[in-house]
Design a protein around this motif. Structure first.
Motif, PDB file in Angstrom:
ATOM      1  N   VAL A 246      -0.648  22.625   0.294  1.00  0.00           N
ATOM      2  CA  VAL A 246      -1.097  21.267  -0.041  1.00  0.00           C
ATOM      3  C   VAL A 246      -1.475  20.491   1.226  1.00  0.00           C
ATOM      4  O   VAL A 246      -1.079  19.364   1.423  1.00  0.00           O
ATOM      5  CB  VAL A 246      -0.039  20.475  -0.857  1.00  0.00           C
ATOM      6  CG1 VAL A 246      -0.073  20.898  -2.299  1.00  0.00           C
ATOM      7  CG2 VAL A 246       1.358  20.654  -0.278  1.00  0.00           C
TER       8      VAL A 246
ATOM      9  N   ASP B 271      -3.213  18.048   3.385  1.00  0.00           N
ATOM     10  CA  ASP B 271      -3.920  16.866   2.897  1.00  0.00           C
ATOM     11  C   ASP B 271      -5.074  16.451   3.813  1.00  0.00           C
ATOM     12  O   ASP B 271      -5.588  15.366   3.699  1.00  0.00           O
ATOM     13  CB  ASP B 271      -2.945  15.703   2.652  1.00  0.00           C
ATOM     14  CG  ASP B 271      -2.130  15.371   3.884  1.00  0.00           C
ATOM     15  OD1 ASP B 271      -2.408  15.961   4.947  1.00  0.00           O
ATOM     16  OD2 ASP B 271      -1.234  14.514   3.774  1.00  0.00           O
TER      17      ASP B 271
ATOM     18  N   ARG C 127      -7.816  18.406   3.910  1.00  0.00           N
ATOM     19  CA  ARG C 127      -8.988  19.115   3.426  1.00  0.00           C
ATOM     20  C   ARG C 127     -10.125  18.109   3.209  1.00  0.00           C
ATOM     21  O   ARG C 127      -9.879  16.976   2.797  1.00  0.00           O
ATOM     22  CB  ARG C 127      -8.683  19.800   2.088  1.00  0.00           C
ATOM     23  CG  ARG C 127      -7.737  20.977   2.196  1.00  0.00           C
ATOM     24  CD  ARG C 127      -7.276  21.411   0.835  1.00  0.00           C
ATOM     25  NE  ARG C 127      -6.528  20.341   0.172  1.00  0.00           N
ATOM     26  CZ  ARG C 127      -6.097  20.405  -1.069  1.00  0.00           C
ATOM     27  NH1 ARG C 127      -6.345  21.463  -1.801  1.00  0.00           N
ATOM     28  NH2 ARG C 127      -5.422  19.417  -1.599  1.00  0.00           N
TER      29      ARG C 127
ATOM     30  N   ILE D 224     -12.891  16.101   1.343  1.00  0.00           N
ATOM     31  CA  ILE D 224     -13.106  15.839  -0.080  1.00  0.00           C
ATOM     32  C   ILE D 224     -14.444  15.139  -0.265  1.00  0.00           C
ATOM     33  O   ILE D 224     -14.967  14.525   0.663  1.00  0.00           O
ATOM     34  CB  ILE D 224     -11.983  14.969  -0.693  1.00  0.00           C
ATOM     35  CG1 ILE D 224     -11.900  13.618   0.020  1.00  0.00           C
ATOM     36  CG2 ILE D 224     -10.667  15.694  -0.679  1.00  0.00           C
ATOM     37  CD1 ILE D 224     -11.216  12.575  -0.810  1.00  0.00           C
TER      38      ILE D 224
ATOM     39  N   LEU E 246     -15.985  12.219  -2.276  1.00  0.00           N
ATOM     40  CA  LEU E 246     -15.566  11.097  -3.102  1.00  0.00           C
ATOM     41  C   LEU E 246     -16.682  10.060  -3.131  1.00  0.00           C
ATOM     42  O   LEU E 246     -16.837   9.276  -2.214  1.00  0.00           O
ATOM     43  CB  LEU E 246     -14.285  10.476  -2.542  1.00  0.00           C
ATOM     44  CG  LEU E 246     -13.689   9.359  -3.385  1.00  0.00           C
ATOM     45  CD1 LEU E 246     -13.041   9.926  -4.640  1.00  0.00           C
ATOM     46  CD2 LEU E 246     -12.660   8.575  -2.584  1.00  0.00           C
TER      47      LEU E 246
ATOM     48  N   ILE F 115      -7.534   3.170 -14.765  1.00  0.00           N
ATOM     49  CA  ILE F 115      -7.646   2.510 -13.459  1.00  0.00           C
ATOM     50  C   ILE F 115      -7.347   1.020 -13.597  1.00  0.00           C
ATOM     51  O   ILE F 115      -6.771   0.404 -12.697  1.00  0.00           O
ATOM     52  CB  ILE F 115      -9.036   2.775 -12.797  1.00  0.00           C
ATOM     53  CG1 ILE F 115      -8.986   2.493 -11.297  1.00  0.00           C
ATOM     54  CG2 ILE F 115     -10.132   1.955 -13.417  1.00  0.00           C
ATOM     55  CD1 ILE F 115      -8.179   3.486 -10.495  1.00  0.00           C
TER      56      ILE F 115
ATOM     57  N   ARG G 246      -3.717   0.420 -13.270  1.00  0.00           N
ATOM     58  CA  ARG G 246      -3.284   0.408 -11.866  1.00  0.00           C
ATOM     59  C   ARG G 246      -3.693  -0.877 -11.163  1.00  0.00           C
ATOM     60  O   ARG G 246      -2.892  -1.503 -10.453  1.00  0.00           O
ATOM     61  CB  ARG G 246      -3.887   1.604 -11.137  1.00  0.00           C
ATOM     62  CG  ARG G 246      -3.280   2.902 -11.590  1.00  0.00           C
ATOM     63  CD  ARG G 246      -3.747   4.078 -10.795  1.00  0.00           C
ATOM     64  NE  ARG G 246      -2.739   5.140 -10.918  1.00  0.00           N
ATOM     65  CZ  ARG G 246      -2.601   6.132 -10.059  1.00  0.00           C
ATOM     66  NH1 ARG G 246      -3.395   6.222  -9.014  1.00  0.00           N
ATOM     67  NH2 ARG G 246      -1.671   7.037 -10.229  1.00  0.00           N
TER      68      ARG G 246
ATOM     69  N   VAL H 110      -1.141  -3.711  -9.503  1.00  0.00           N
ATOM     70  CA  VAL H 110      -1.132  -4.174  -8.109  1.00  0.00           C
ATOM     71  C   VAL H 110      -1.373  -5.686  -8.065  1.00  0.00           C
ATOM     72  O   VAL H 110      -0.693  -6.428  -7.332  1.00  0.00           O
ATOM     73  CB  VAL H 110      -2.202  -3.421  -7.278  1.00  0.00           C
ATOM     74  CG1 VAL H 110      -2.312  -4.010  -5.888  1.00  0.00           C
ATOM     75  CG2 VAL H 110      -1.858  -1.933  -7.200  1.00  0.00           C
TER      76      VAL H 110
ATOM     77  N   PHE I  51       1.707  -7.559  -9.206  1.00  0.00           N
ATOM     78  CA  PHE I  51       2.753  -7.449  -8.179  1.00  0.00           C
ATOM     79  C   PHE I  51       2.651  -8.609  -7.178  1.00  0.00           C
ATOM     80  O   PHE I  51       3.647  -9.261  -6.854  1.00  0.00           O
ATOM     81  CB  PHE I  51       2.645  -6.107  -7.457  1.00  0.00           C
ATOM     82  CG  PHE I  51       3.582  -5.962  -6.292  1.00  0.00           C
ATOM     83  CD1 PHE I  51       4.951  -5.953  -6.486  1.00  0.00           C
ATOM     84  CD2 PHE I  51       3.088  -5.840  -4.995  1.00  0.00           C
ATOM     85  CE1 PHE I  51       5.826  -5.818  -5.403  1.00  0.00           C
ATOM     86  CE2 PHE I  51       3.955  -5.709  -3.910  1.00  0.00           C
ATOM     87  CZ  PHE I  51       5.324  -5.701  -4.120  1.00  0.00           C
ATOM     88  N   PHE I  52       1.429  -8.880  -6.709  1.00  0.00           N
ATOM     89  CA  PHE I  52       1.281  -9.974  -5.744  1.00  0.00           C
ATOM     90  C   PHE I  52       1.281 -11.334  -6.455  1.00  0.00           C
ATOM     91  O   PHE I  52       1.682 -12.344  -5.869  1.00  0.00           O
ATOM     92  CB  PHE I  52       0.021  -9.761  -4.897  1.00  0.00           C
ATOM     93  CG  PHE I  52       0.160  -8.575  -3.968  1.00  0.00           C
ATOM     94  CD1 PHE I  52       1.028  -8.639  -2.885  1.00  0.00           C
ATOM     95  CD2 PHE I  52      -0.534  -7.396  -4.201  1.00  0.00           C
ATOM     96  CE1 PHE I  52       1.192  -7.542  -2.043  1.00  0.00           C
ATOM     97  CE2 PHE I  52      -0.384  -6.296  -3.355  1.00  0.00           C
ATOM     98  CZ  PHE I  52       0.482  -6.379  -2.279  1.00  0.00           C
ATOM     99  N   GLY I  53       0.857 -11.345  -7.731  1.00  0.00           N
ATOM    100  CA  GLY I  53       0.860 -12.587  -8.497  1.00  0.00           C
ATOM    101  C   GLY I  53       2.259 -13.101  -8.795  1.00  0.00           C
ATOM    102  O   GLY I  53       2.456 -14.300  -9.001  1.00  0.00           O
TER     103      GLY I  53
ATOM    104  N   LEU J  39      -1.222  -9.391 -16.465  1.00  0.00           N
ATOM    105  CA  LEU J  39       0.069  -9.087 -17.081  1.00  0.00           C
ATOM    106  C   LEU J  39      -0.127  -8.590 -18.512  1.00  0.00           C
ATOM    107  O   LEU J  39       0.493  -7.606 -18.932  1.00  0.00           O
ATOM    108  CB  LEU J  39       0.935 -10.353 -17.064  1.00  0.00           C
ATOM    109  CG  LEU J  39       2.422 -10.207 -17.334  1.00  0.00           C
ATOM    110  CD1 LEU J  39       3.052  -9.289 -16.303  1.00  0.00           C
ATOM    111  CD2 LEU J  39       3.095 -11.571 -17.297  1.00  0.00           C
TER     112      LEU J  39
ATOM    113  N   HIS K 131      -1.606  -5.082 -18.387  1.00  0.00           N
ATOM    114  CA  HIS K 131      -0.608  -4.108 -17.932  1.00  0.00           C
ATOM    115  C   HIS K 131       0.427  -3.849 -19.029  1.00  0.00           C
ATOM    116  O   HIS K 131       0.861  -2.711 -19.229  1.00  0.00           O
ATOM    117  CB  HIS K 131       0.074  -4.628 -16.660  1.00  0.00           C
ATOM    118  CG  HIS K 131       0.721  -3.554 -15.845  1.00  0.00           C
ATOM    119  ND1 HIS K 131       0.016  -2.693 -15.052  1.00  0.00           N
ATOM    120  CD2 HIS K 131       2.013  -3.192 -15.708  1.00  0.00           C
ATOM    121  CE1 HIS K 131       0.834  -1.851 -14.472  1.00  0.00           C
ATOM    122  NE2 HIS K 131       2.071  -2.133 -14.853  1.00  0.00           N
TER     123      HIS K 131
ATOM    124  N   HIS L 224       0.998   3.693 -23.106  1.00  0.00           N
ATOM    125  CA  HIS L 224       1.579   4.782 -22.316  1.00  0.00           C
ATOM    126  C   HIS L 224       2.873   5.283 -22.951  1.00  0.00           C
ATOM    127  O   HIS L 224       3.097   6.493 -23.098  1.00  0.00           O
ATOM    128  CB  HIS L 224       1.867   4.279 -20.899  1.00  0.00           C
ATOM    129  CG  HIS L 224       1.520   5.266 -19.833  1.00  0.00           C
ATOM    130  ND1 HIS L 224       2.050   6.532 -19.813  1.00  0.00           N
ATOM    131  CD2 HIS L 224       0.702   5.175 -18.765  1.00  0.00           C
ATOM    132  CE1 HIS L 224       1.559   7.165 -18.752  1.00  0.00           C
ATOM    133  NE2 HIS L 224       0.744   6.369 -18.119  1.00  0.00           N
TER     134      HIS L 224
ATOM    135  N   ASP M 257       3.838   8.828 -24.498  1.00  0.00           N
ATOM    136  CA  ASP M 257       4.973   9.606 -23.989  1.00  0.00           C
ATOM    137  C   ASP M 257       5.799  10.222 -25.122  1.00  0.00           C
ATOM    138  O   ASP M 257       6.471  11.240 -24.927  1.00  0.00           O
ATOM    139  CB  ASP M 257       5.890   8.724 -23.137  1.00  0.00           C
ATOM    140  CG  ASP M 257       5.299   8.473 -21.760  1.00  0.00           C
ATOM    141  OD1 ASP M 257       4.410   9.243 -21.365  1.00  0.00           O
ATOM    142  OD2 ASP M 257       5.720   7.514 -21.101  1.00  0.00           O
TER     143      ASP M 257
END
Lengths: 122, 133
Positions: free
Chosen positions: B10, B12, B14, B16, B18, B33, B36, B40, B43-45, B86, B89, B96, B100
């Motif tokens: 593995v 890292d 290599r 890529i 993108l 996405i 995510r 983030v 989190f800052f909010g 919020l 998310h 999610h 699961d």
């Protein structure tokens, strides 16, 4: 076996479970707060202050803050280890990621201490 | 002892390829996405929300100050962005958790679940905007 030094519980499976358990705590807390806002559109100080005087709200907010710490660390770690890497940022990728994660730890600890201070100093 | 231990499987560094503009972005990828990005952002909010919570609980007058500051468009937009993040998310997180449990893991229902997530979150964000304004 490759083990990671920076994930929350040193175990991917445990992180996975903690992420979900903390999500449920945070989700319930957000629902309760959302319900307070929606059910009383003209919220007054007395009502709002009384709500946070209650022991159940103090405990609930504290639990939400603790869940937030675990949840946001696992989340920020996941995002950082996916994007802030050597393959995306060249040879400085690792130091960039560690700096960012260090910054996240500080933010999380500030949230925790600050949040507890707001809740329990009342 | 074993030859393959000499080379890290593995590595890292290599090379890529993108190029985000040449990626295909199916709806499930967009929903993922956004989960995510909203995480983030929120989190800052949280810092802003804690600040508002502290001020709103300090005294009657600082509570009124927080309330009147909601009239400024800049802060209102900021609050709306945090609340929308919020909401997204939260909804994507519920999706999610449902997945699961083993529900909706095939491609068709995953696509439907992403559609539902984006639709429910968009409508809720708009309602939150109506409530704020």
């Amino acid at each position: 076996m490759v083990s990671s030094a920076t994930n929350f519980s040193r175990s991917g499976l445990s992180d996975w479970l903690i992420q979900r358990a903390s999500a449920v705590v945070l989700g319930l807390y957000v629902l309760v707060l959302g319900w307070v806002f929606v059910s009383s559109p003209s919220l007054e100080f007395a009502e709002w202050s009384l709500l946070f005087d209650g022991l159940s709200m103090k405990i609930g907010t504290s639990l939400a803050l603790l869940a937030l710490c675990a949840h946001s660390w696992i989340g920020m770690w996941t995002v950082a280890t996916d994007y802030l890497t050597k393959s995306h940022f060249g040879r400085h990728g690792t130091s960039l990621r560690l700096s960012f994660l260090g910054f996240c730890i500080i933010v999380i600890l500030v949230y925790l201490v600050w949040g507890f201070q707001i809740v329990w100093s009342k | 002892m074993f030859g393959f231990e000499e080379t890290n499987p593995v590595k890292d560094d290599r090379p890529i390829y993108l190029n985000l503009f040449q990626y295909k972005w199916p709806l499930v990828a967009i929903a993922s996405i956004l989960h995510r990005v909203s995480g983030v952002g929120v989190f800052f909010g949280i810092g802003v929300l804690l600040f508002l919570l502290q001020a709103s609980l300090e005294s009657q007058s600082s509570f009124e100050l927080v309330r009147s500051s909601f009239q400024s468009p800049g802060l209102k937009i900021l609050i709306w962005l945090i609340v929308s993040g919020l909401i997204y998310h939260f909804v994507a997180g519920v999706k999610h958790l449902i997945m699961d449990w083993g529900f909706g893991e095939d491609l068709r229902s995953a696509h439907l679940a992403s559609q539902a997530t984006i639709a429910v979150a968009t409508i809720s964000s708009l309602l939150a905007g109506v409530w704020l304004w």
